[in-house]
Design a protein around this motif. Structure first.
Motif, PDB file in Angstrom:
ATOM      1  N   PHE A  26       0.828  -1.222   0.000  1.00 35.07           N
ATOM      2  CA  PHE A  26       0.000   0.000   0.000  1.00 35.07           C
ATOM      3  C   PHE A  26       0.856   1.263   0.000  1.00 35.07           C
ATOM      4  CE2 PHE A  26      -2.000  -3.275   2.782  1.00 35.07           C
ATOM      5  CZ  PHE A  26      -2.847  -3.781   1.822  1.00 35.07           C
ATOM      6  N   MET A  27       1.862   1.275  -0.855  1.00 33.97           N
ATOM      7  CA  MET A  27       2.756   2.417  -0.988  1.00 33.97           C
ATOM      8  C   MET A  27       2.838   2.809  -2.456  1.00 33.97           C
ATOM      9  SD  MET A  27       5.830   1.060   1.515  1.00 33.97           S
ATOM     10  CE  MET A  27       6.897   2.451   1.170  1.00 33.97           C
ATOM     11  N   THR A  28       3.070   4.093  -2.703  1.00 36.76           N
ATOM     12  CA  THR A  28       3.243   4.551  -4.073  1.00 36.76           C
ATOM     13  C   THR A  28       4.604   4.107  -4.603  1.00 36.76           C
ATOM     14  OG1 THR A  28       4.195   6.662  -3.378  1.00 36.76           O
ATOM     15  CG2 THR A  28       1.798   6.568  -3.642  1.00 36.76           C
ATOM     16  N   GLN A  29       4.715   4.059  -5.923  1.00 32.72           N
ATOM     17  CA  GLN A  29       5.977   3.652  -6.542  1.00 32.72           C
ATOM     18  C   GLN A  29       7.105   4.599  -6.165  1.00 32.72           C
ATOM     19  OE1 GLN A  29       7.678   5.337  -9.169  1.00 32.72           O
ATOM     20  NE2 GLN A  29       9.223   3.744  -9.501  1.00 32.72           N
ATOM     21  N   SER A  30       6.814   5.892  -6.111  1.00 34.63           N
ATOM     22  CA  SER A  30       7.850   6.869  -5.775  1.00 34.63           C
ATOM     23  C   SER A  30       8.343   6.698  -4.343  1.00 34.63           C
ATOM     24  CB  SER A  30       7.323   8.293  -5.984  1.00 34.63           C
ATOM     25  OG  SER A  30       6.188   8.540  -5.172  1.00 34.63           O
ATOM     26  N   ARG A  31       7.435   6.356  -3.423  1.00 32.89           N
ATOM     27  CA  ARG A  31       7.861   6.151  -2.038  1.00 32.89           C
ATOM     28  C   ARG A  31       8.702   4.888  -1.906  1.00 32.89           C
ATOM     29  NH1 ARG A  31       4.211   5.540   3.468  1.00 32.89           N
ATOM     30  NH2 ARG A  31       5.964   5.564   4.913  1.00 32.89           N
ATOM     31  N   VAL A  32       8.318   3.835  -2.642  1.00 29.49           N
ATOM     32  CA  VAL A  32       9.119   2.611  -2.619  1.00 29.49           C
ATOM     33  C   VAL A  32      10.532   2.908  -3.084  1.00 29.49           C
ATOM     34  CG1 VAL A  32       9.428   0.324  -3.658  1.00 29.49           C
ATOM     35  CG2 VAL A  32       7.149   1.086  -2.970  1.00 29.49           C
ATOM     36  N   SER A  33      10.659   3.627  -4.205  1.00 32.65           N
ATOM     37  CA  SER A  33      11.973   3.961  -4.749  1.00 32.65           C
ATOM     38  C   SER A  33      12.796   4.764  -3.750  1.00 32.65           C
ATOM     39  CB  SER A  33      11.802   4.746  -6.053  1.00 32.65           C
ATOM     40  OG  SER A  33      13.045   5.105  -6.589  1.00 32.65           O
ATOM     41  N   LYS A  34      12.136   5.707  -3.071  1.00 32.49           N
ATOM     42  CA  LYS A  34      12.844   6.548  -2.099  1.00 32.49           C
ATOM     43  C   LYS A  34      13.345   5.731  -0.917  1.00 32.49           C
ATOM     44  CE  LYS A  34      12.253  10.649   0.825  1.00 32.49           C
ATOM     45  NZ  LYS A  34      11.319  11.738   1.232  1.00 32.49           N
ATOM     46  N   ARG A  35      12.499   4.833  -0.373  1.00 30.57           N
ATOM     47  CA  ARG A  35      12.903   4.033   0.787  1.00 30.57           C
ATOM     48  C   ARG A  35      14.030   3.057   0.427  1.00 30.57           C
ATOM     49  NH1 ARG A  35      12.326   6.453   5.135  1.00 30.57           N
ATOM     50  NH2 ARG A  35      13.153   4.508   6.019  1.00 30.57           N
ATOM     51  N   ILE A  36      13.988   2.490  -0.765  1.00 33.81           N
ATOM     52  CA  ILE A  36      15.060   1.585  -1.180  1.00 33.81           C
ATOM     53  C   ILE A  36      16.366   2.347  -1.338  1.00 33.81           C
ATOM     54  CG2 ILE A  36      15.885   0.108  -3.050  1.00 33.81           C
ATOM     55  CD1 ILE A  36      13.814  -1.236  -1.285  1.00 33.81           C
ATOM     56  N   SER A  37      16.299   3.558  -1.882  1.00 41.16           N
ATOM     57  CA  SER A  37      17.515   4.379  -2.023  1.00 41.16           C
ATOM     58  C   SER A  37      18.106   4.715  -0.662  1.00 41.16           C
ATOM     59  CB  SER A  37      17.192   5.663  -2.795  1.00 41.16           C
ATOM     60  OG  SER A  37      16.825   5.380  -4.132  1.00 41.16           O
ATOM     61  N   ILE A  38      17.227   5.045   0.304  1.00 38.97           N
ATOM     62  CA  ILE A  38      17.703   5.325   1.667  1.00 38.97           C
ATOM     63  C   ILE A  38      18.366   4.085   2.257  1.00 38.97           C
ATOM     64  CG2 ILE A  38      16.933   5.801   4.029  1.00 38.97           C
ATOM     65  CD1 ILE A  38      14.818   7.668   2.844  1.00 38.97           C
ATOM     66  N   MET A  39      17.760   2.929   2.044  1.00 38.42           N
ATOM     67  CA  MET A  39      18.313   1.674   2.558  1.00 38.42           C
ATOM     68  C   MET A  39      19.693   1.404   1.963  1.00 38.42           C
ATOM     69  SD  MET A  39      16.444  -2.041   2.559  1.00 38.42           S
ATOM     70  CE  MET A  39      17.107  -3.398   3.537  1.00 38.42           C
ATOM     71  N   GLU A  40      19.832   1.623   0.659  1.00 42.77           N
ATOM     72  CA  GLU A  40      21.128   1.414   0.010  1.00 42.77           C
ATOM     73  C   GLU A  40      22.178   2.371   0.575  1.00 42.77           C
ATOM     74  OE1 GLU A  40      20.137  -0.328  -4.405  1.00 42.77           O
ATOM     75  OE2 GLU A  40      19.776   1.820  -4.077  1.00 42.77           O
ATOM     76  N   ASP A  41      21.791   3.627   0.801  1.00 43.79           N
ATOM     77  CA  ASP A  41      22.734   4.610   1.357  1.00 43.79           C
ATOM     78  C   ASP A  41      23.153   4.233   2.775  1.00 43.79           C
ATOM     79  OD1 ASP A  41      22.645   6.063  -0.971  1.00 43.79           O
ATOM     80  OD2 ASP A  41      21.167   7.512  -0.242  1.00 43.79           O
ATOM     81  N   GLU A  42      22.183   3.840   3.589  1.00 41.87           N
ATOM     82  CA  GLU A  42      22.477   3.515   4.974  1.00 41.87           C
ATOM     83  C   GLU A  42      23.363   2.274   5.098  1.00 41.87           C
ATOM     84  OE1 GLU A  42      21.586   5.263   7.808  1.00 41.87           O
ATOM     85  OE2 GLU A  42      21.016   6.775   6.334  1.00 41.87           O
ATOM     86  N   LEU A  43      23.123   1.280   4.260  1.00 38.97           N
ATOM     87  CA  LEU A  43      23.880   0.032   4.333  1.00 38.97           C
ATOM     88  C   LEU A  43      25.173   0.080   3.529  1.00 38.97           C
ATOM     89  CD1 LEU A  43      20.989  -2.603   3.981  1.00 38.97           C
ATOM     90  CD2 LEU A  43      22.035  -1.710   6.081  1.00 38.97           C
ATOM     91  N   GLY A  44      25.299   1.082   2.661  1.00 37.44           N
ATOM     92  CA  GLY A  44      26.481   1.160   1.820  1.00 37.44           C
ATOM     93  C   GLY A  44      26.520   0.063   0.777  1.00 37.44           C
ATOM     94  N   LEU A  45      25.337  -0.363   0.307  1.00 37.88           N
ATOM     95  CA  LEU A  45      25.224  -1.467  -0.649  1.00 37.88           C
ATOM     96  C   LEU A  45      24.352  -1.055  -1.825  1.00 37.88           C
ATOM     97  CD1 LEU A  45      24.462  -4.403   1.837  1.00 37.88           C
ATOM     98  CD2 LEU A  45      26.631  -4.021   0.640  1.00 37.88           C
ATOM     99  N   ARG A  46      24.741  -1.501  -2.995  1.00 36.43           N
ATOM    100  CA  ARG A  46      23.843  -1.390  -4.137  1.00 36.43           C
ATOM    101  C   ARG A  46      23.057  -2.687  -4.199  1.00 36.43           C
ATOM    102  NH1 ARG A  46      24.997  -1.041 -10.656  1.00 36.43           N
ATOM    103  NH2 ARG A  46      22.928  -0.248 -11.218  1.00 36.43           N
ATOM    104  N   LEU A  47      21.750  -2.601  -3.960  1.00 34.10           N
ATOM    105  CA  LEU A  47      20.929  -3.795  -3.802  1.00 34.10           C
ATOM    106  C   LEU A  47      20.253  -4.225  -5.099  1.00 34.10           C
ATOM    107  CD1 LEU A  47      19.264  -2.831  -0.408  1.00 34.10           C
ATOM    108  CD2 LEU A  47      21.223  -4.342  -0.770  1.00 34.10           C
ATOM    109  N   PHE A  48      19.952  -3.267  -5.988  1.00 33.38           N
ATOM    110  CA  PHE A  48      19.224  -3.589  -7.209  1.00 33.38           C
ATOM    111  C   PHE A  48      19.869  -2.955  -8.436  1.00 33.38           C
ATOM    112  CE2 PHE A  48      15.955  -3.805  -3.876  1.00 33.38           C
ATOM    113  CZ  PHE A  48      15.427  -5.067  -4.128  1.00 33.38           C
ATOM    114  N   ILE A  49      19.746  -3.657  -9.553  1.00 34.99           N
ATOM    115  CA  ILE A  49      20.043  -3.086 -10.862  1.00 34.99           C
ATOM    116  C   ILE A  49      18.713  -2.667 -11.465  1.00 34.99           C
ATOM    117  CG2 ILE A  49      20.975  -3.522 -13.163  1.00 34.99           C
ATOM    118  CD1 ILE A  49      22.711  -5.725 -11.885  1.00 34.99           C
ATOM    119  N   ARG A  50      18.582  -1.398 -11.787  1.00 30.25           N
ATOM    120  CA  ARG A  50      17.316  -0.855 -12.252  1.00 30.25           C
ATOM    121  C   ARG A  50      17.342  -0.696 -13.774  1.00 30.25           C
ATOM    122  NH1 ARG A  50      18.881   0.900  -7.371  1.00 30.25           N
ATOM    123  NH2 ARG A  50      17.371   1.606  -5.803  1.00 30.25           N
ATOM    124  N   ASN A  51      16.278  -1.144 -14.430  1.00 31.35           N
ATOM    125  CA  ASN A  51      16.094  -0.850 -15.847  1.00 31.35           C
ATOM    126  C   ASN A  51      14.616  -0.575 -16.090  1.00 31.35           C
ATOM    127  OD1 ASN A  51      14.699  -3.400 -16.387  1.00 31.35           O
ATOM    128  ND2 ASN A  51      16.717  -4.376 -16.268  1.00 31.35           N
TER     129      ASN A  51
END
Length: 304
Positions: free
Chosen positions: A34-59
């Motif tokens: 129940f989240m918008t696509q833009s919010r999902v993208s934002k939370r995943i980006s925050i997670m990647e920044d916090e963990l110092g990991l690139r988690l997904f390849i986006r296309n």
């Protein structure tokens, strides 16, 4: 080794990560949570920044786990299940209630009550939610045979449902919009009246799919002593996208119909002084306690 900071992350972020990994889509993971696509993208980006990991390849077609993402997903799955099960068991112990809700949504359109569903899910993690998207005819049948607890639709679709049997809860009033090709001269107007559509071919939804849509549109035109000019029918608005792109006619629908899709290819012009109500519909005799909790989130007390 880089210092890892997870203080800006939430348990929801890890569950969101696992859903994106599962569906390979920000949009589908967002629908699940129940989240918008833009919010999902934002939370995943925050997670990647916090963990110092690139988690997904986006296309453009999908998102795919990186090698680091695959390891994290594999290790988190069991941990996430254990944590969520523990929280659910604690909620059941406190409230004495668990359960399941089956929700029906229209195939096309954005979910205007997303914030309420997020609130409900946050406050009731012990309740499982299943979502089905279909046309109104199918949703109505599912509700009639008690295969759905609650469906969400537009005001013109519920005209044949009895107030003695069903409960109707207005959620939001939205504008009626004319969808058309940018090639149509009317697409450059800021707003339109029904009279402006006197000579315009209309794209309609057939009666088997939506018993109320045709009556609603004809009623709008008859108020102005106009007989609508019908171009063609389809089983739902989404089936008319090709007709809109080819400038075959104009489709009248609520402003949430296409959301942010097809922004450059399909124009939207509001109809003056005409609105549509988004409603929640459920059976009055449905005694599912989880449904009562959801209705309370929408501000309605089913027992009151």
């Amino acid at each position: 080794m880089r210092e890892i900071n997870i203080y800006n992350l939430q348990l929801m972020d890890f569950e969101l990560f696992l859903n994106v990994a599962k569906y390979e889509s920000f949009t589908k993971a967002g629908e699940r949570m129940f989240m918008t696509q833009s919010r999902v993208s934002k939370r995943i980006s925050i997670m990647e920044d916090e963990l110092g990991l690139r988690l997904f390849i986006r296309n453009k077609r999908k998102v795919v786990l990186t090698p680091a993402g695959r390891i994290l997903a594999r290790r988190l799955r069991n941990i996430s299940d254990d944590i969520l099960n523990a929280i659910q068991e604690a909620h059941v112990a406190q409230t004495g209630m668990s359960g399941q809700l089956k929700l029906g949504l229209l195939e096309w359109g954005t979910i205007v009550f997303m914030d309420k569903l997020e609130e409900f899910r946050k406050n009731n993690p012990q309740i499982s939610i299943d979502i089905c998207r279909s046309n109104f005819s199918e949703l109505r049948n599912q509700l009639f045979f008690s295969r759905m607890d609650i469906i969400f639709s537009t005001s013109y679709d519920i005209c044949q449902l009895s107030e003695n049997e069903y409960l109707f809860i207005p959620l939001k009033e939205v504008s009626l919009v004319a969808y058309m090709s940018p090639k149509n001269p009317l697409s450059h107007r800021e707003s339109l009246t029904i009279n402006d559509l006197r000579s315009e071919p209309l794209l309609m939804v057939d009666r088997n799919s939506s018993s109320g849509y045709g009556e609603y549109i004809h009623g709008l035109f008859l108020k102005h002593n106009i007989h609508p000019l019908i171009s063609r029918y389809a089983h739902d608005g989404g089936a008319h996208i090709g007709n809109l792109l080819l400038n075959t006619g104009i489709l009248l629908a609520s402003e949430v119909f296409l959301a942010d899709s097809w922004q450059t290819q399909i124009s939207r012009v509001p109809i003056q002084d005409e609105t549509v109500t988004i409603l929640a519909v459920c059976k009055k005799q449905n005694n599912n306690p989880a449904l009562s909790k959801l209705l309370e989130t929408f501000g309605y007390n089913k027992t009151g």
